[in-house]
Design an enzyme around this catalytic site. Structure first.
Site, PDB file in Angstrom:
ATOM      1  N   GLU A  28       0.857  -1.172   0.000  1.00 11.37           N
ATOM      2  CA  GLU A  28       0.000   0.000   0.000  1.00 11.37           C
ATOM      3  C   GLU A  28       0.896   1.225   0.000  1.00 11.37           C
ATOM      4  O   GLU A  28       1.959   1.238   0.638  1.00 11.37           O
ATOM      5  CB  GLU A  28      -0.913   0.029   1.232  1.00 11.37           C
ATOM      6  CG  GLU A  28      -1.828   1.249   1.259  1.00 11.37           C
ATOM      7  CD  GLU A  28      -2.832   1.208   2.409  1.00 11.37           C
ATOM      8  OE1 GLU A  28      -3.776   2.024   2.401  1.00 11.37           O
ATOM      9  OE2 GLU A  28      -2.680   0.367   3.305  1.00 11.37           O
ATOM     10  N   CYS A 235      -6.645   1.224   3.012  1.00  8.67           N
ATOM     11  CA  CYS A 235      -7.466   2.430   3.017  1.00  8.67           C
ATOM     12  C   CYS A 235      -7.304   3.245   1.755  1.00  8.67           C
ATOM     13  O   CYS A 235      -8.229   3.964   1.353  1.00  8.67           O
ATOM     14  CB  CYS A 235      -7.112   3.255   4.249  1.00  8.67           C
ATOM     15  SG  CYS A 235      -7.553   2.464   5.810  1.00  8.67           S
ATOM     16  N   ASN A 359     -12.548  -2.818   1.631  1.00  6.56           N
ATOM     17  CA  ASN A 359     -11.481  -2.872   2.621  1.00  6.56           C
ATOM     18  C   ASN A 359     -11.967  -2.276   3.932  1.00  6.56           C
ATOM     19  O   ASN A 359     -12.333  -1.096   3.985  1.00  6.56           O
ATOM     20  CB  ASN A 359     -10.263  -2.075   2.138  1.00  6.56           C
ATOM     21  CG  ASN A 359      -9.242  -1.893   3.243  1.00  6.56           C
ATOM     22  OD1 ASN A 359      -8.508  -2.824   3.573  1.00  6.56           O
ATOM     23  ND2 ASN A 359      -9.189  -0.708   3.838  1.00  6.56           N
ATOM     24  N   GLU A 360     -12.003  -3.074   4.973  1.00  6.49           N
ATOM     25  CA  GLU A 360     -12.327  -2.604   6.323  1.00  6.49           C
ATOM     26  C   GLU A 360     -13.599  -1.751   6.364  1.00  6.49           C
ATOM     27  O   GLU A 360     -13.720  -0.836   7.186  1.00  6.49           O
ATOM     28  CB  GLU A 360     -11.164  -1.792   6.908  1.00  6.49           C
ATOM     29  CG  GLU A 360      -9.929  -2.605   7.198  1.00  6.49           C
ATOM     30  CD  GLU A 360      -8.872  -1.834   7.974  1.00  6.49           C
ATOM     31  OE1 GLU A 360      -9.107  -0.642   8.276  1.00  6.49           O
ATOM     32  OE2 GLU A 360      -7.817  -2.395   8.272  1.00  6.49           O
TER      33      GLU A 360
END
Length: 811
Positions: A28, A235, A359-360
């Site tokens: 990331e 994120c 994602n999350e």
């Protein structure tokens, strides 16, 4: 006779298949991992697209300076008129009004990313787009020079420059090594020239790919032999707001046509390291790509909107965009999207198998709706693609439970779970995969780390990976996170590999990942361990300590602390003057109050040791924030570094969390409960402790009611696997105790023989590795018998090739 621990492996028993893709990596763009890191570009802000929206102190000429040397004079501005491409709207306007003594005009110099690191004898590709607006400045000179400009290490001429945008390129051979050089573009005379996408690239990239990856950083990732690479987030994938989502079609094609944007972590993404470069890197290192696309929603931490879904009318186009990714990756070269891949130089399909969606994400109705549309379309049009869903940001809590229920309802084949916890938590949870439903979704542990780069954390991660391997039939994928962190630019700790412009420092955690990955097996073998060491109980005192504290950069005042037996009238606590300041700046006020006044302080604490007679009591205090984020109330402190705390207004003042601190490492026990802290308002906070049950009240309202009853930590973890391709049996042992352990290895159905190879990593538990060489690295030797000494705080891998002649196994 010294007591031995017996490890028996039944190599003849029926085995369990392990996912062939178990251990991979996750990249990331965090900690400046891409621009100035893995992406080998040496010019910072090469397209003049930096903005105060990225960082308040930034502007379009950040990292650039005007040079007026040898009598030359001029100016530089930034324009958006007639841009090179709409996706790249800004360009520099370099104007020379007076030529220098040598006839050359004004110049632009770039400082690079913490300097421009160059090496003697290496060749560098120079390129830029230019057009002549007026005058005779129709030739440009590019040069690599020392920081003070007194020495030129190499130069090349670029030109002639015409009245329309054209790309110019050349090669510079550098004559000296300098880790802090500069790159300069000099105008050739009087006039005005427009510049964009100014680039300096080493030719010596990973696999010598033009415009590719920094060779040493890419190689340290390749050395892990990852089975897959997850990207681009995290994120970064779902972004802060819909406009900040990472949209894959905007990261392919010519560089000047890629939409650059603010990085969610607070800097800039040039998108030079885009989807094509990711997929190419995966192919170069033999890893499967695992891209992650937004699930049609932005990050729930977006201010001030929270999670927002792509508008209804735009969802069909977005679903088509996700489907197009599969065609771009796998379609024939003459398909609409496959042709773009072919045009970039890769006519053959990439062979995409996995696709992460989300994602999350908080599991809301909006998320369920957007995810379902994407998932259903993929299942209809590309059933060959294995979709990886998400179950929120934690391995526990409401979102995790909702996420798993939703995944089962939708028959999502794999879900992504994240674990940033203490080393003790990992050891307490090594058995959590054993009871997983073998018929339900498989698990991808997409992000995990034991919160430090010391040996204690590394061996806890080794034990967790052993647990994954023992359950490799349902734990399908796993990747540590974050992967890379640049010196002076870290937003997150810990990380796997640290670096600066000239150095790469693998950590102890990296060595654990490497030892696991290069010793992967395809089947898990039954293991019985007799006489394994057990965890020593955490020392407890008859009384519990409490604390008051503030979070990051927070000033607050406290009053009226009370402590008493549960169910009885609480008595006033001793005066704050009798408490001990563990950190922060504490100043007494009138009326028995006290203030924490330090700016920039993180987790300031004022402690009252042995304050409460455990295990059942109540602790309350009134608190008012004077600035910053929020505060903490600590309790149940049984020994140094082991306690619970209630974080009120933490994580950018977004909510409240109940946390446990193990050996000084903090981790959340539940999802955040909404409830930011207002500046200037008094709050009454009360915590009730009843054994393992904890209840937290704010202004009399119950916020948390939780029972924390962890399992006993597995301090001596063992797995055994077979590598059928090599014919080896591999035994892995993580010893997180302070004592060496003598292990007698017994293999039924295979021979230990004289070919037993041992690889061991051992270091003191608090030995740390970050910006420097790790305090230990794996050591390899050969054993001549079945008894093996396992050092304290160590991870050991034993490889035995069946069929060799065994030695006499004497008791």
């Amino acid at each position: 006779m010294e007591t031995e621990t017996i490890v028996e492996v039944d190599a003849a028993a029926p085995d369990t298949a392990i996912s062939p893709d178990l251990f991979g990596v996750f990249f990331e763009d965090l900690n400046h991992a891409a621009d100035g890191g893995l992406y080998a570009e040496l010019v910072q802000n090469r397209s003049f697209e930096y903005s105060p929206d990225h960082r308040p102190e930034w502007h379009a000429l950040t990292a650039w300076e005007l040079l007026e040397r040898d009598g030359a004079a001029g100016s530089v501005t930034v324009s958006v008129e007639a841009p090179l491409h709409p996706a790249n709207p800004h360009h520099a306007v370099l104007r020379t009004t007076t030529a220098g003594a040598d006839g050359r005009g004004a110049a632009l110099r770039n400082e690079g990313f913490d300097g421009v690191a160059v090496r003697e004898g290496e060749r560098y590709d120079v390129s830029l787009f230019a057009r002549l607006a007026d005058g005779t400045a129709d030739r440009l000179v590019a040069q690599i020079e020392s920081r003070d400009g007194s020495r030129v290490y190499g130069r090349a001429e670029l030109g002639p420059v015409h009245g329309s945008w054209e790309r110019h390129s050349a090669v510079i051979t550098c004559e000296e090594t300098d880790p802090d050089a500069r790159f300069t573009v000099v105008a050739g005379g009087i006039g005005t020239v427009h510049l964009d996408l100014v680039s300096l690239f080493p030719q010596a990239t990973f696999h010598d790919r033009p415009g590719g990856l920094r060779a040493d950083l890419a190689q340290v990732i390749a050395d892990l032999k990852p089975k897959f690479v997850r990207f681009p987030g995290g994120c970064v994938a779902h972004g802060l707001g819909l406009a900040n989502m990472y949209r894959w079609p905007e990261t392919i094609g010519p560089l000047h046509e890629r939409r650059q944007q603010r990085n969610l972590w607070g800097y800039h993404q040039s998108m030079g390291l885009g989807y094509f470069e990711y997929f190419q890197f995966c192919e170069d290192i033999g890893a499967k790509p695992l891209p992650v696309v937004p699930a049609g929603v932005c990050c729930q931490n977006t201010e001030p909107t929270g999670q927002v879904g792509i508008p209804e009318e735009e969802m069909p186009a977005y679903v088509a965009e996700v489907l197009a990714l599969v065609e771009w990756a796998n379609g024939p070269a003459d398909s609409p999207w496959g042709s773009l891949r072919a045009a970039a130089g890769h006519p053959e399909p990439f062979g995409l198998e996995y696709l992460g969606v989300g994602n999350e994400d908080t599991i809301t109705d909006t998320f369920r709706d957007r995810f379902s549309r994407i998932h259903d379309a993929l299942r209809e049009h590309h059933p060959e693609i294995m979709v990886v869903g998400t179950v929120g940001p934690s391995p526990t809590g409401e979102d995790w439970e909702k996420g798993w229920a939703f995944a089962r309802e939708r028959s999502v084949p794999v879900v992504d779970e994240h674990s940033y916890k203490s080393p003790r938590w990992f050891l307490e949870n090594t058995r959590r995969f054993d009871g997983m439903d073998r018929e339900g979704p498989h698990l991808y542990i997409g992000e995990y780390a034991a919160r430090d780069n010391d040996m204690g954390s590394a061996v806890a991660e080794a034990a967790d990976m052993i647990a994954m391997e023992r359950n490799g039939d349902v734990v399908r994928l796993a990747s540590y996170a974050p992967l890379l962190a640049k010196r002076g630019h870290t937003q997150w700790l810990p990380d796997l590999v640290y670096f600066d412009n000239t150095n790469v420092w693998p950590t102890l955690n990296y060595h654990v990942q490497h030892m696991h990955s290069v010793n992967s097996g395809d089947t898990a073998l039954p293991v019985t361990v007799v006489g394994a060491p057990h965890a020593r109980p955490v020392p407890e005192t008859a009384r519990h300590g409490v604390h008051i504290g503030t979070g990051h950069d927070t000033r607050a005042e406290f009053a009226d602390a009370r402590i008493g037996l549960l169910g009885a009238e609480a008595e006033p606590a001793p005066d704050f003057a009798d408490w001990a300041a563990a950190s922060g700046n504490w100043e007494p006020e009138g009326d028995g109050r006290i203030q924490q006044t330090a700016y920039g302080a993180d987790d300031a604490r004022l402690v009252l040791a042995e304050a409460a007679a455990g295990p059942s009591y109540a602790f309350s205090v009134r608190v008012r924030k004077n600035g910053g984020e929020g505060f903490t109330i600590g309790f149940a402190e049984t020994s140094l570094g082991n306690r619970y705390q209630w974080s009120v207004g933490g994580w950018l003042n977004r909510g409240m969390r109940l946390q446990r601190v193990d050996d000084g490492v903090v981790h959340d026990l539940n999802d955040a409960v909404a409830g930011p802290v207002e500046t200037g308002r008094w709050y009454e906070l009360r915590v009730e402790v009843d054994g393992r049950r904890i209840r937290c009240f704010r202004d009399g309202e119950l916020v948390h009611d939780l029972e924390d009853d962890p399992a006993a930590p597995e301090v001596f973890a063992v797995s055994a696997v077979r590598d059928s391709s090599a014919g080896d049996v591999i035994v892995k042992i993580a010893n997180s105790t302070s004592e060496p352990v003598a292990v007698r290895l017994r293999l039924a159905g295979a021979d230990v023989g004289t070919g037993l190879v041992r690889t061991s990593l051992a270091a003191p538990p608090h030995a740390t590795s970050r910006f420097g060489p790790a305090p230990a690295s794996p050591a390899e030797d050969r054993l001549t018998g079945p008894v093996c000494d396992i050092p304290p705080y160590s991870f050991t891998v034993l490889r035995s090739r069946p069929g060799t002649r065994p030695e006499e196994d004497q008791e």
